[in-house]
Design a protein around this motif. Sequence first.
Motif, PDB file in Angstrom:
ATOM      1  N   LYS A 141      20.897  83.752  45.112  1.00  0.00           N
ATOM      2  CA  LYS A 141      21.862  84.665  45.740  1.00  0.00           C
ATOM      3  C   LYS A 141      23.271  84.091  45.734  1.00  0.00           C
ATOM      4  CE  LYS A 141      19.029  87.089  49.122  1.00  0.00           C
ATOM      5  NZ  LYS A 141      18.821  87.215  50.570  1.00  0.00           N
ATOM      6  N   LYS A 142      23.369  82.786  45.977  1.00  0.00           N
ATOM      7  CA  LYS A 142      24.704  82.166  45.966  1.00  0.00           C
ATOM      8  C   LYS A 142      25.314  82.234  44.564  1.00  0.00           C
ATOM      9  CE  LYS A 142      24.362  77.918  47.778  1.00  0.00           C
ATOM     10  NZ  LYS A 142      24.787  76.711  48.505  1.00  0.00           N
ATOM     11  N   ASP A 143      24.517  81.866  43.574  1.00  0.00           N
ATOM     12  CA  ASP A 143      25.035  81.874  42.195  1.00  0.00           C
ATOM     13  C   ASP A 143      25.414  83.292  41.759  1.00  0.00           C
ATOM     14  OD1 ASP A 143      24.851  79.163  41.979  1.00  0.00           O
ATOM     15  OD2 ASP A 143      22.964  79.144  40.876  1.00  0.00           O
ATOM     16  N   GLU A 144      24.565  84.256  42.105  1.00  0.00           N
ATOM     17  CA  GLU A 144      24.859  85.651  41.735  1.00  0.00           C
ATOM     18  C   GLU A 144      26.130  86.137  42.414  1.00  0.00           C
ATOM     19  OE1 GLU A 144      21.440  88.095  42.487  1.00  0.00           O
ATOM     20  OE2 GLU A 144      20.545  87.513  40.559  1.00  0.00           O
ATOM     21  N   PHE A 145      26.290  85.746  43.660  1.00  0.00           N
ATOM     22  CA  PHE A 145      27.486  86.142  44.412  1.00  0.00           C
ATOM     23  C   PHE A 145      28.747  85.646  43.711  1.00  0.00           C
ATOM     24  CE2 PHE A 145      30.601  85.490  47.863  1.00  0.00           C
ATOM     25  CZ  PHE A 145      30.594  86.737  48.467  1.00  0.00           C
ATOM     26  N   VAL A 146      28.725  84.379  43.296  1.00  0.00           N
ATOM     27  CA  VAL A 146      29.902  83.824  42.616  1.00  0.00           C
ATOM     28  C   VAL A 146      30.128  84.524  41.286  1.00  0.00           C
ATOM     29  CG1 VAL A 146      30.848  81.776  41.491  1.00  0.00           C
ATOM     30  CG2 VAL A 146      29.844  81.584  43.739  1.00  0.00           C
ATOM     31  N   VAL A 147      29.060  84.737  40.539  1.00  0.00           N
ATOM     32  CA  VAL A 147      29.211  85.410  39.247  1.00  0.00           C
ATOM     33  C   VAL A 147      29.800  86.812  39.455  1.00  0.00           C
ATOM     34  CG1 VAL A 147      27.940  86.349  37.266  1.00  0.00           C
ATOM     35  CG2 VAL A 147      27.423  84.042  38.104  1.00  0.00           C
ATOM     36  N   ASN A 148      29.311  87.520  40.476  1.00  0.00           N
ATOM     37  CA  ASN A 148      29.809  88.879  40.723  1.00  0.00           C
ATOM     38  C   ASN A 148      31.260  88.935  41.163  1.00  0.00           C
ATOM     39  OD1 ASN A 148      27.532  90.243  39.967  1.00  0.00           O
ATOM     40  ND2 ASN A 148      26.608  90.163  42.006  1.00  0.00           N
ATOM     41  N   ILE A 149      31.673  87.997  42.024  1.00  0.00           N
ATOM     42  CA  ILE A 149      33.059  88.121  42.497  1.00  0.00           C
ATOM     43  C   ILE A 149      34.047  87.403  41.582  1.00  0.00           C
ATOM     44  CG2 ILE A 149      32.548  88.566  44.938  1.00  0.00           C
ATOM     45  CD1 ILE A 149      33.505  85.724  45.485  1.00  0.00           C
ATOM     46  N   THR A 150      33.580  86.939  40.430  1.00  0.00           N
ATOM     47  CA  THR A 150      34.527  86.325  39.502  1.00  0.00           C
ATOM     48  C   THR A 150      34.426  86.979  38.124  1.00  0.00           C
ATOM     49  OG1 THR A 150      32.899  84.592  39.065  1.00  0.00           O
ATOM     50  CG2 THR A 150      34.578  84.083  40.687  1.00  0.00           C
ATOM     51  N   GLN A 151      34.101  88.262  38.131  1.00  0.00           N
ATOM     52  CA  GLN A 151      33.892  88.970  36.857  1.00  0.00           C
ATOM     53  C   GLN A 151      35.179  89.326  36.139  1.00  0.00           C
ATOM     54  OE1 GLN A 151      31.351  92.203  37.863  1.00  0.00           O
ATOM     55  NE2 GLN A 151      29.565  91.273  36.905  1.00  0.00           N
TER      56      GLN A 151
END
Length: 336
Positions: A141-151
């Motif tokens: 979830k943490k990794d996905e969160f970062v990937v999503n908010i840095t698209q």
Amino acid sequence: MKTYKILNNSSTDPNKILPIHYPWARVHYKTGVANNWVPEEIPMQGDIELWKRLKNGLTEDERRMILWNLGFFSTAESLTANNIVLAIYRHITNPECRQYLLRQAYEEAVHTETFIYCCDSLGLDADEVYNMYNTIPSIQKKDEFVVNITQNVLDPHFSTEGKENMQRFVHDLVGYYVIMEGIFFYAGFAMMLSLLRQSKMVGVGEQFQYILRDETVHLAFGADLINTIVEENPEIWTSDFQKKITDNIVAGVDLECEYAADALPKGIMGLRSDVIKKYLEYIANRRLTRIGLPEKFQNAENPFPWMNEMIDLKKEKNFFETRVTEYQGAGALKWE
Ligand code: MN
Ligand code: FE
């Protein structure tokens, strides 16, 4: 009036570093160099012995906590390195900032090496550790969160021209620097350094300590970069935009609390996930004010005052009487 700008400046020659426009970028570069270290300098014999000991060794809870943190950090460091090189570097053309980004990228490479060294020393199953970002939901979830908010910045067609695009860029910088490096690393730091204070897994703990010291500088650079962009382009700092960024930081704190509770379901000596939550709220307030936003958490006092001392390596080295490695020039450092 100052005319030179850090973003969208067609007069910037990326190869012409002097004269310097942003002295803070220089300061962070020099601090990074003064902090130089490599993981192989830190002896792991005691850790190997403790990790493999069957009787009177680590408890199951301690093992889980160590494994969760190795699992998160082992891939998070490469994620950060890739973000810097592939996304941020392209849009930041100012030469002294680029000089710092190159230094930071190198430090992330050293951090990636650190987890290879830990895995090798302890004889861990690399497939298991390097897959935890897929198999452990609180890490995923943490990794996905970062990937999503840095698209935005990873889009090859993205440009920072115009108000909305500058907002998108700052939004993503907050994702990388403030949330990933400034919040998502900190439950792990608190856990591993708490273990170090009990003289358990001292080698791994010292490596986390060196990483923490580096990350403090990465975060300071990121905050100065964000503040400079906002200062030079005040029209982007609308109340809606401030709210969006604040909400992202608060969502990051929630995910980090969830991760801490998962890594530490029962709590171990001196450390419980509800206390880590307090610590995360305290540091989130500091991150918010560092980029000019109001604090969000009430009564968030630092439950781990010793974490500040952990950044000052000299003191701790004397305390544990381990090998002192002094790269640092005398009096070169000041912490935020
Ligand atoms: Mn790092
Ligand atoms: Fe970093």
